[in-house]
Design a protein around this motif. Sequence first.
Motif, PDB file in Angstrom:
ATOM      1  N   GLY A   1     -11.746   9.688 -33.419  1.00 41.79           N
ATOM      2  CA  GLY A   1     -10.403   9.662 -33.992  1.00 41.79           C
ATOM      3  C   GLY A   1      -9.971   8.326 -34.560  1.00 41.79           C
ATOM      4  N   VAL A   2     -10.769   7.734 -35.425  1.00 45.93           N
ATOM      5  CA  VAL A   2     -10.447   6.415 -35.969  1.00 45.93           C
ATOM      6  C   VAL A   2      -9.485   6.567 -37.152  1.00 45.93           C
ATOM      7  N   PRO A   3      -8.361   5.831 -37.161  1.00 44.79           N
ATOM      8  CA  PRO A   3      -7.425   5.923 -38.287  1.00 44.79           C
ATOM      9  C   PRO A   3      -8.053   5.360 -39.567  1.00 44.79           C
ATOM     10  N   ASN A   4      -7.600   5.884 -40.701  1.00 44.30           N
ATOM     11  CA  ASN A   4      -8.216   5.541 -41.981  1.00 44.30           C
ATOM     12  C   ASN A   4      -8.125   4.059 -42.343  1.00 44.30           C
ATOM     13  N   ASP A   5      -7.138   3.344 -41.782  1.00 49.10           N
ATOM     14  CA  ASP A   5      -6.976   1.932 -42.138  1.00 49.10           C
ATOM     15  C   ASP A   5      -7.720   0.995 -41.183  1.00 49.10           C
ATOM     16  N   ALA A   6      -8.524   1.541 -40.282  1.00 47.42           N
ATOM     17  CA  ALA A   6      -9.272   0.709 -39.346  1.00 47.42           C
ATOM     18  C   ALA A   6     -10.345  -0.093 -40.086  1.00 47.42           C
ATOM     19  N   ARG A   7     -10.697  -1.233 -39.513  1.00 43.00           N
ATOM     20  CA  ARG A   7     -11.776  -2.043 -40.040  1.00 43.00           C
ATOM     21  C   ARG A   7     -13.039  -1.765 -39.229  1.00 43.00           C
ATOM     22  N   VAL A   8     -14.083  -1.374 -39.925  1.00 42.34           N
ATOM     23  CA  VAL A   8     -15.322  -0.952 -39.270  1.00 42.34           C
ATOM     24  C   VAL A   8     -16.479  -1.775 -39.824  1.00 42.34           C
ATOM     25  N   SER A   9     -17.333  -2.265 -38.931  1.00 40.36           N
ATOM     26  CA  SER A   9     -18.516  -2.991 -39.371  1.00 40.36           C
ATOM     27  C   SER A   9     -19.672  -2.713 -38.425  1.00 40.36           C
ATOM     28  N   ALA A  10     -20.876  -2.836 -38.961  1.00 41.68           N
ATOM     29  CA  ALA A  10     -22.092  -2.687 -38.170  1.00 41.68           C
ATOM     30  C   ALA A  10     -23.196  -3.470 -38.871  1.00 41.68           C
ATOM     31  N   ALA A  11     -24.123  -3.982 -38.117  1.00 39.06           N
ATOM     32  CA  ALA A  11     -25.217  -4.788 -38.651  1.00 39.06           C
ATOM     33  C   ALA A  11     -24.694  -5.948 -39.496  1.00 39.06           C
ATOM     34  N   GLY A  12     -23.523  -6.448 -39.140  1.00 39.86           N
ATOM     35  CA  GLY A  12     -22.932  -7.566 -39.858  1.00 39.86           C
ATOM     36  C   GLY A  12     -22.347  -7.218 -41.209  1.00 39.86           C
ATOM     37  N   VAL A  13     -22.191  -5.915 -41.484  1.00 43.71           N
ATOM     38  CA  VAL A  13     -21.720  -5.447 -42.791  1.00 43.71           C
ATOM     39  C   VAL A  13     -20.422  -4.672 -42.616  1.00 43.71           C
ATOM     40  N   PRO A  14     -19.370  -4.974 -43.398  1.00 42.54           N
ATOM     41  CA  PRO A  14     -18.147  -4.168 -43.349  1.00 42.54           C
ATOM     42  C   PRO A  14     -18.333  -2.863 -44.122  1.00 42.54           C
ATOM     43  N   PHE A  15     -17.784  -1.794 -43.578  1.00 43.40           N
ATOM     44  CA  PHE A  15     -17.829  -0.488 -44.230  1.00 43.40           C
ATOM     45  C   PHE A  15     -16.409  -0.101 -44.623  1.00 43.40           C
TER      46      PHE A  15
ATOM     47  N   GLY B   1     -22.109   2.307 -49.200  1.00 47.27           N
ATOM     48  CA  GLY B   1     -21.926   2.578 -47.788  1.00 47.27           C
ATOM     49  C   GLY B   1     -20.462   2.772 -47.449  1.00 47.27           C
ATOM     50  N   PHE B   2     -20.179   3.631 -46.482  1.00 52.16           N
ATOM     51  CA  PHE B   2     -18.800   3.906 -46.080  1.00 52.16           C
ATOM     52  C   PHE B   2     -18.795   4.492 -44.680  1.00 52.16           C
ATOM     53  N   TRP B   3     -17.610   4.619 -44.110  1.00 55.63           N
ATOM     54  CA  TRP B   3     -17.467   5.294 -42.826  1.00 55.63           C
ATOM     55  C   TRP B   3     -16.463   6.428 -42.965  1.00 55.63           C
ATOM     56  N   PHE B   4     -16.590   7.419 -42.091  1.00 56.09           N
ATOM     57  CA  PHE B   4     -15.663   8.549 -42.085  1.00 56.09           C
ATOM     58  C   PHE B   4     -15.673   9.170 -40.694  1.00 56.09           C
ATOM     59  N   ASN B   5     -14.660   9.979 -40.432  1.00 54.21           N
ATOM     60  CA  ASN B   5     -14.629  10.772 -39.204  1.00 54.21           C
ATOM     61  C   ASN B   5     -15.329  12.096 -39.490  1.00 54.21           C
ATOM     62  N   ASN B   6     -16.410  12.367 -38.766  1.00 55.54           N
ATOM     63  CA  ASN B   6     -17.231  13.519 -39.130  1.00 55.54           C
ATOM     64  C   ASN B   6     -16.687  14.833 -38.577  1.00 55.54           C
ATOM     65  N   SER B   7     -17.457  15.880 -38.748  1.00 57.80           N
ATOM     66  CA  SER B   7     -16.970  17.236 -38.463  1.00 57.80           C
ATOM     67  C   SER B   7     -16.765  17.525 -36.987  1.00 57.80           C
ATOM     68  N   VAL B   8     -17.266  16.663 -36.092  1.00 53.45           N
ATOM     69  CA  VAL B   8     -16.987  16.826 -34.663  1.00 53.45           C
ATOM     70  C   VAL B   8     -16.119  15.699 -34.144  1.00 53.45           C
TER      71      VAL B   8
ATOM     72  N   VAL C   1     -24.320   6.417 -46.373  1.00 57.19           N
ATOM     73  CA  VAL C   1     -24.492   5.927 -47.746  1.00 57.19           C
ATOM     74  C   VAL C   1     -24.528   7.161 -48.642  1.00 57.19           C
ATOM     75  N   ASN C   2     -23.708   7.181 -49.668  1.00 58.86           N
ATOM     76  CA  ASN C   2     -23.698   8.326 -50.566  1.00 58.86           C
ATOM     77  C   ASN C   2     -25.052   8.443 -51.275  1.00 58.86           C
ATOM     78  N   ARG C   3     -25.710   9.584 -51.066  1.00 59.99           N
ATOM     79  CA  ARG C   3     -27.024   9.873 -51.637  1.00 59.99           C
ATOM     80  C   ARG C   3     -28.071   8.837 -51.221  1.00 59.99           C
ATOM     81  N   GLY C   4     -27.935   8.371 -50.012  1.00 59.47           N
ATOM     82  CA  GLY C   4     -28.882   7.409 -49.473  1.00 59.47           C
ATOM     83  C   GLY C   4     -28.863   7.435 -47.958  1.00 59.47           C
ATOM     84  N   SER C   5     -29.573   6.505 -47.356  1.00 58.81           N
ATOM     85  CA  SER C   5     -29.706   6.435 -45.900  1.00 58.81           C
ATOM     86  C   SER C   5     -29.057   5.171 -45.372  1.00 58.81           C
ATOM     87  N   ALA C   6     -28.043   5.334 -44.529  1.00 60.96           N
ATOM     88  CA  ALA C   6     -27.429   4.175 -43.893  1.00 60.96           C
ATOM     89  C   ALA C   6     -28.415   3.493 -42.949  1.00 60.96           C
ATOM     90  N   ALA C   7     -29.262   4.280 -42.292  1.00 59.42           N
ATOM     91  CA  ALA C   7     -30.236   3.700 -41.369  1.00 59.42           C
ATOM     92  C   ALA C   7     -31.203   2.788 -42.108  1.00 59.42           C
TER      93      ALA C   7
END
Length: 242
Positions: free
Chosen positions: A177-191, A205-212, A219-225
């Motif tokens: 349940g992360v609000p849309n204005d939250a700041r999210v980062s991983a691997a030293g990269v902001p999303f 690359g981006f972040w979103f709240n998924n279906s569960v 990554v749109n049409r790519g792999s975040a991993a």
Amino acid sequence: MIVLFTDFGHRDPYVGQVKARLAEHAPTQLVVDLLHDVPDFNPHAGAHLLAAFASGFPPGSVFLAVVDPGVGTPRDAVVVLAGGRWFVGPDNGLLSVLTARHTDTRLWRITWQPDGVPATFHGRDVFAQIAAEIASGEFPTDKLAALDKLAVEFDAGDLARVIYLDHFGNAWTGVRGVPNDARVSAAGVPFTHSESFGFAGKGEGFWFNNSVGLLELAVNRGSAAATYGLKVGDPVKVQRLN
């Protein structure tokens, strides 16, 4: 309905062997393959995934949950009733998050084990029969003993780590349940936030709240991993501004 949730994978015979046992003891029950790629040997990640998935299934569903690196050791096996759904699996933390998130939880220890059972496949030889009996409406009172609490309990709060990588390379986290204005980062990269894939540019690359309801990195049409070198267990920073 019996729902399978394991780290068995799809290349090996284990899922088929479990289904054969379920067909023997609960031939009229629908068996659903929810996930067989839970991160290997990782009941902590599995616990948060299972808790997120459970509410998507009707009350009365029986989850056969097996991520069990301690199989054959003195670890207990348990049955949990939580949120109107049943869960059968090892007492290694795998069932602890969903247990803690419900107020109607009841617990039993599995006291039964058939003679001559191998030490390495309780998913087939113990859990499957118990799940089949519960799903068939024949609660196995003679094989269970009431339990006050689980032996292994993980923190039921959010887990700010990558807990699953799907085949697209999307990185699921244990944060809800992360609000849309939250700041999210991983691997030293902001999303940046996006509602869905089509609103991000190709390769972005981006972040979103998924279906569960879990925060997911993609990554749109790519792999975040692959793009960011993400792997299960990596920390994810989430700063809620409100």
